[in-house]
Enzyme design. Structure first.
Site, PDB file in Angstrom:
ATOM      1  N   GLY A 174       0.646  -1.101  -0.356  1.00  0.00           N
ATOM      2  CA  GLY A 174       0.322  -0.012   0.412  1.00  0.00           C
ATOM      3  C   GLY A 174       0.804   1.380  -0.160  1.00  0.00           C
ATOM      4  O   GLY A 174       0.273   2.268  -0.495  1.00  0.00           O
ATOM      5  N   ALA A 409     -10.110  14.091 -32.840  1.00  0.00           N
ATOM      6  CA  ALA A 409      -8.772  13.832 -32.497  1.00  0.00           C
ATOM      7  C   ALA A 409      -8.250  15.969 -32.777  1.00  0.00           C
ATOM      8  O   ALA A 409      -8.123  16.555 -32.238  1.00  0.00           O
ATOM      9  CB  ALA A 409      -7.452  13.483 -33.375  1.00  0.00           C
TER      10      ALA A 409
HETATM   11  C1  HXC Z   1       9.820  -3.347  10.253  1.00  0.00           C
HETATM   12  C2  HXC Z   1      11.023  -4.298   9.144  1.00  0.00           C
HETATM   13  C3  HXC Z   1      10.164  -4.088   7.940  1.00  0.00           C
HETATM   14  C4  HXC Z   1       9.392  -3.786   8.370  1.00  0.00           C
HETATM   15  C5  HXC Z   1      12.543  -4.750   6.993  1.00  0.00           C
HETATM   16  N1  HXC Z   1      12.908  -4.256   8.340  1.00  0.00           N
HETATM   17  N2  HXC Z   1      11.259  -4.478   7.211  1.00  0.00           N
HETATM   18  N3  HXC Z   1      11.427  -3.667  10.093  1.00  0.00           N
HETATM   19  N4  HXC Z   1       9.062  -4.034   9.420  1.00  0.00           N
HETATM   20  N5  HXC Z   1       8.049  -3.828   7.151  1.00  0.00           N
HETATM   21  C6  HXC Z   1      14.188  -4.626   9.035  1.00  0.00           C
HETATM   22  C7  HXC Z   1      14.835  -5.772   9.182  1.00  0.00           C
HETATM   23  O1  HXC Z   1      14.422  -6.838  10.230  1.00  0.00           O
HETATM   24  C8  HXC Z   1      16.027  -5.623   9.694  1.00  0.00           C
HETATM   25  O2  HXC Z   1      16.385  -5.786  11.023  1.00  0.00           O
HETATM   26  C9  HXC Z   1      16.434  -3.890   8.206  1.00  0.00           C
HETATM   27  O3  HXC Z   1      15.163  -3.301   8.748  1.00  0.00           O
HETATM   28  C10 HXC Z   1      16.957  -4.233   7.358  1.00  0.00           C
HETATM   29  O4  HXC Z   1      16.422  -5.389   6.900  1.00  0.00           O
HETATM   30  P1  HXC Z   1      16.688  -6.454   6.027  1.00  0.00           P
HETATM   31  O5  HXC Z   1      16.413  -7.217   5.662  1.00  0.00           O
HETATM   32  O6  HXC Z   1      17.904  -6.970   6.462  1.00  0.00           O
HETATM   33  O7  HXC Z   1      17.125  -5.419   4.608  1.00  0.00           O
HETATM   34  P2  HXC Z   1      17.404  -5.663   3.120  1.00  0.00           P
HETATM   35  O8  HXC Z   1      18.214  -6.807   2.499  1.00  0.00           O
HETATM   36  O9  HXC Z   1      17.627  -4.940   2.820  1.00  0.00           O
HETATM   37  O10 HXC Z   1      16.184  -6.055   2.385  1.00  0.00           O
HETATM   38  C11 HXC Z   1      15.067  -4.915   2.476  1.00  0.00           C
HETATM   39  C12 HXC Z   1      13.284  -4.884   2.235  1.00  0.00           C
HETATM   40  C13 HXC Z   1      13.274  -6.614   3.610  1.00  0.00           C
HETATM   41  C14 HXC Z   1      13.485  -5.863   0.735  1.00  0.00           C
HETATM   42  C15 HXC Z   1      12.943  -4.148   2.887  1.00  0.00           C
HETATM   43  O11 HXC Z   1      13.597  -5.912   4.621  1.00  0.00           O
HETATM   44  C16 HXC Z   1      11.560  -7.290   3.100  1.00  0.00           C
HETATM   45  O12 HXC Z   1      11.508  -7.266   2.050  1.00  0.00           O
HETATM   46  N6  HXC Z   1      10.985  -6.381   4.627  1.00  0.00           N
HETATM   47  C17 HXC Z   1       9.327  -6.358   4.622  1.00  0.00           C
HETATM   48  C18 HXC Z   1       8.842  -6.363   3.231  1.00  0.00           C
HETATM   49  C19 HXC Z   1       7.542  -6.033   4.385  1.00  0.00           C
HETATM   50  O13 HXC Z   1       6.613  -7.164   3.653  1.00  0.00           O
HETATM   51  N7  HXC Z   1       6.296  -5.061   4.340  1.00  0.00           N
HETATM   52  C20 HXC Z   1       5.464  -5.386   5.052  1.00  0.00           C
HETATM   53  C21 HXC Z   1       4.085  -4.991   3.969  1.00  0.00           C
HETATM   54  S1  HXC Z   1       2.690  -4.649   3.992  1.00  0.00           S
HETATM   55  P3  HXC Z   1      17.693  -6.267  11.801  1.00  0.00           P
HETATM   56  O14 HXC Z   1      17.197  -5.854  13.208  1.00  0.00           O
HETATM   57  O15 HXC Z   1      17.527  -6.905  11.412  1.00  0.00           O
HETATM   58  O16 HXC Z   1      18.602  -4.473  11.004  1.00  0.00           O
HETATM   59  C22 HXC Z   1       2.948  -2.967   3.363  1.00  0.00           C
HETATM   60  C23 HXC Z   1       1.131  -3.054   4.120  1.00  0.00           C
HETATM   61  C24 HXC Z   1       1.213  -0.828   3.684  1.00  0.00           C
HETATM   62  O17 HXC Z   1       3.478  -2.261   4.090  1.00  0.00           O
HETATM   63  C25 HXC Z   1      -0.196  -0.608   3.238  1.00  0.00           C
HETATM   64  C26 HXC Z   1      -0.422   0.782   3.716  1.00  0.00           C
HETATM   65  C27 HXC Z   1      -1.586   0.702   2.930  1.00  0.00           C
END
Ligand code: HXC
Length: 518
Positions: A174, A409
């Site tokens: 989102g 157009a």
């Molecule tokens: C909390 C998070 C996080 C998240 C990453 N981290 N995403 N913490 N919430 N959404 C944290 C990790 O645990 C890690 O913590 C640090 O951030 C770095 O992440 P890495 O995974 O080590 O980094 P990287 O390998 O570069 O990968 C980045 C990434 C991946 C691709 C963004 O972290 C990822 O896929 N994250 C989850 C994405 C996700 O599913 N988000 C939620 C989507 S739902 P530490 O402590 O180990 O450093 C959403 C709904 C929104 O967004 C709706 C709005 C209307």
């Protein structure tokens, strides 16, 4: 200085230094190792040196789920504040990937909302630099609330202040809706992506294999979806694009765009334009040559360059005054209007109208693209968007027909009948209800059958039609074209026309808002 003040100053220094490090030096090193910049480095590069005033650098999250009370970083994953670009104020936020991947918490959203509201109240553009792992998972519903609070501000700010989104890393789920609600999106190639559902979900639900880059990279969004306005080669290019884009825009909907000093001669003729239209009416030429020959210093700042290239949109200046340019591109699918071209043109015209930027339209259009793909896809509704955008626009409008202006157009492309102020045609203009070939086939089909040589008969009728109808004079005789001009003097005529209508005041009937065919 008293020892208490000294101690307090020391504490401030220490806390600020910690805040400046975001998630810590090791995380910053990781970002650099990926070839990326930090949020603070991006802000420093974007803003004029020494102008950044940071807000909320000590703000912390309030989450207690999953032991989060023990994981605290000053600033909480975002850098926000105020600064200047080329001496003009902006509000800015940049997601800080060093803190939990820039994931969005309740407090992080509050920081963004604060600068957005300041932008709206003060009539100052808002720039968001996105690089985030999405909703902070530990915060659950509060993260969703936070996102929606931002979306609402994006909606309310729309048409009040320009909003620009840079996407420098992940922007998924989102979260994509905040950039999508802003006026322009700039994505960095090969390091950013935007999608609603990632490759894993696509595989599970549809059993399709797709990479992150294929699904949401800058190349895809600037060629296929049209979501993104510019695919930046790298972070430096993205920063340059945002700075340059802003230079064409006013600060808000109550102001005019800034004038710049013009050193290019206003009277400059372009002999090339007298020769640019090919003898063969079906041969192509590059409309961007026409644009560059006429605008100040030949500088054209194009938007959505690689999406629906049959229509060109972008900014330029005439005599130092900022304008939006919309033009058919005979070089690409003969400049035909289709679904994507209509959407691209309509959105651009509406942006210009929101922000008092005059619209200059160059027309060479054979008509709307026929076919099942287009009809099934709703070319009717989408073509109507462009019509609606031109018709409702009250900014100064100038149209130059260079060659073809056929059928619907013609009506759509900023015709006199859609309240265009000044309509010129080159002598090579062909303004008619349809092309000669199609017209005589309808009009003389029965008569041709009675002829010994139907093909010769139709060719003669085609010639007749071309002479009598495919010219600019039928329209000029009725005042639908204000003048037929020599192509070489187009620059001067546009600058003069702009000068003559710069005090234009026009309004639409009172209403809550119209119902554009979405
Ligand atoms: C909390 C998070 C996080 C998240 C990453 N981290 N995403 N913490 N919430 N959404 C944290 C990790 O645990 C890690 O913590 C640090 O951030 C770095 O992440 P890495 O995974 O080590 O980094 P990287 O390998 O570069 O990968 C980045 C990434 C991946 C691709 C963004 O972290 C990822 O896929 N994250 C989850 C994405 C996700 O599913 N988000 C939620 C989507 S739902 P530490 O402590 O180990 O450093 C959403 C709904 C929104 O967004 C709706 C709005 C209307």
């Amino acid at each position: 200085m008293s020892s208490t003040t000294k101690e307090k100053l020391e504490e401030l220094k220490k806390r600020r230094a910690a805040a400046l490090l975001g998630g810590g030096q090791d995380k910053i090193d990781k970002i650099h190792a990926k070839g990326k910049k930090t949020a603070r480095e991006r802000i420093a590069q974007l803003l004029d040196p020494g102008t950044f005033e940071e807000y909320d650098c000590f703000k912390r999250h309030r989450c207690h789920n999953f032991g989060m009370e023990k994981i605290q970083f000053d600033g909480d994953g975002i850098v926000t504040g105020y600064g200047k670009i080329n001496g003009r104020p902006v509000y800015i936020y940049a997601q800080d990937f060093s803190v939990l991947a820039g994931s969005l918490s309740e407090t992080l959203a509050e920081k963004i909302v604060k600068v957005m509201e300041l932008g709206m109240k003060n009539g100052v553009p808002v720039i968001g630099l996105n690089d985030s792992g999405g909703a902070r998972i530990q915060e659950a519903i509060e993260a969703l609330r936070g996102y929606t609070d931002i979306f609402l501000r994006n909606i309310l700010a729309s048409g009040v202040v320009p909003q620009i989104s840079g996407v420098f890393g992940p922007c998924a789920g989102g979260a994509v809706y905040s950039p999508a609600l802003t006026d322009f999106i700039i994505q960095v190639k090969l390091q950013s992506y935007m999608f609603l559902t990632g490759p894993k979900v696509v595989k599970t639900v549809l059993n399709e294999d797709v990479t992150v880059e294929e699904l949401g990279g800058a190349s895809m969004h600037t060629t296929k979806s049209g979501v993104t306005d510019h695919a930046a080669e790298n972070e430096d290019d993205a920063i340059w694009y945002i700075q340059t884009l802003l230079s064409y825009l006013p600060q808000n909907n109550m102001e005019d765009p800034p004038d710049v000093e013009c050193t290019d001669s206003i009277m400059r003729r372009s002999e090339l334009l007298n020769e640019i239209i090919p003898d063969n009416p079906n041969a192509a030429y590059d409309m961007k040559d026409v644009i560059r020959e006429t605008v100040d210093d030949g500088v054209f700042f194009e938007i959505k360059e690689n999406f629906a290239a049959n229509i060109i949109v972008g900014f330029a200046r005439y005599g130092g005054k900022s304008v939006g340019i919309v033009a058919n591109q005979p070089n690409y699918y003969a400049g035909v209007l289709d679904i994507d071209a209509s959407k691209k043109g309509a959105r651009f015209v509406r942006f210009c109208d929101c922000f008092n930027i005059p619209v200059i339209t160059f027309v060479d259009v054979p008509g709307f693209l026929p076919g099942t793909d287009q009809e099934f896809g709703g070319v009717i509704t989408n073509g109507a968007k462009l019509m609606y955008a031109y018709g409702e626009a009250t900014v100064p409008k100038i149209t130059i027909i260079t060659r073809k202006a056929y059928g619907g157009a013609y009506c759509v492309m900023s015709s006199k009948h859609l309240r265009c102020d000044i309509n010129y045609s080159w002598p090579t203009g062909e303004i008619a209800v349809m092309g000669a070939k199609g017209a005589v086939e309808v009009l003389y089909a029965r008569a041709a059958k009675k002829e010994d040589d139907p093909a010769a008969f139709l060719a003669e009728k085609e010639n007749e039609y071309n002479t009598n109808f495919s010219n600019p004079y039928c329209a000029a005789e009725r005042g639908y074209i204000d003048d037929v001009i020599e192509p070489a003097e187009t620059r001067y005529r546009i600058i003069n026309a702009l000068e003559s209508i710069k005090t234009k005041r026009d309004t639409n009937p009172a209403k809550k808002h119209g119902n554009i065919p979405l």
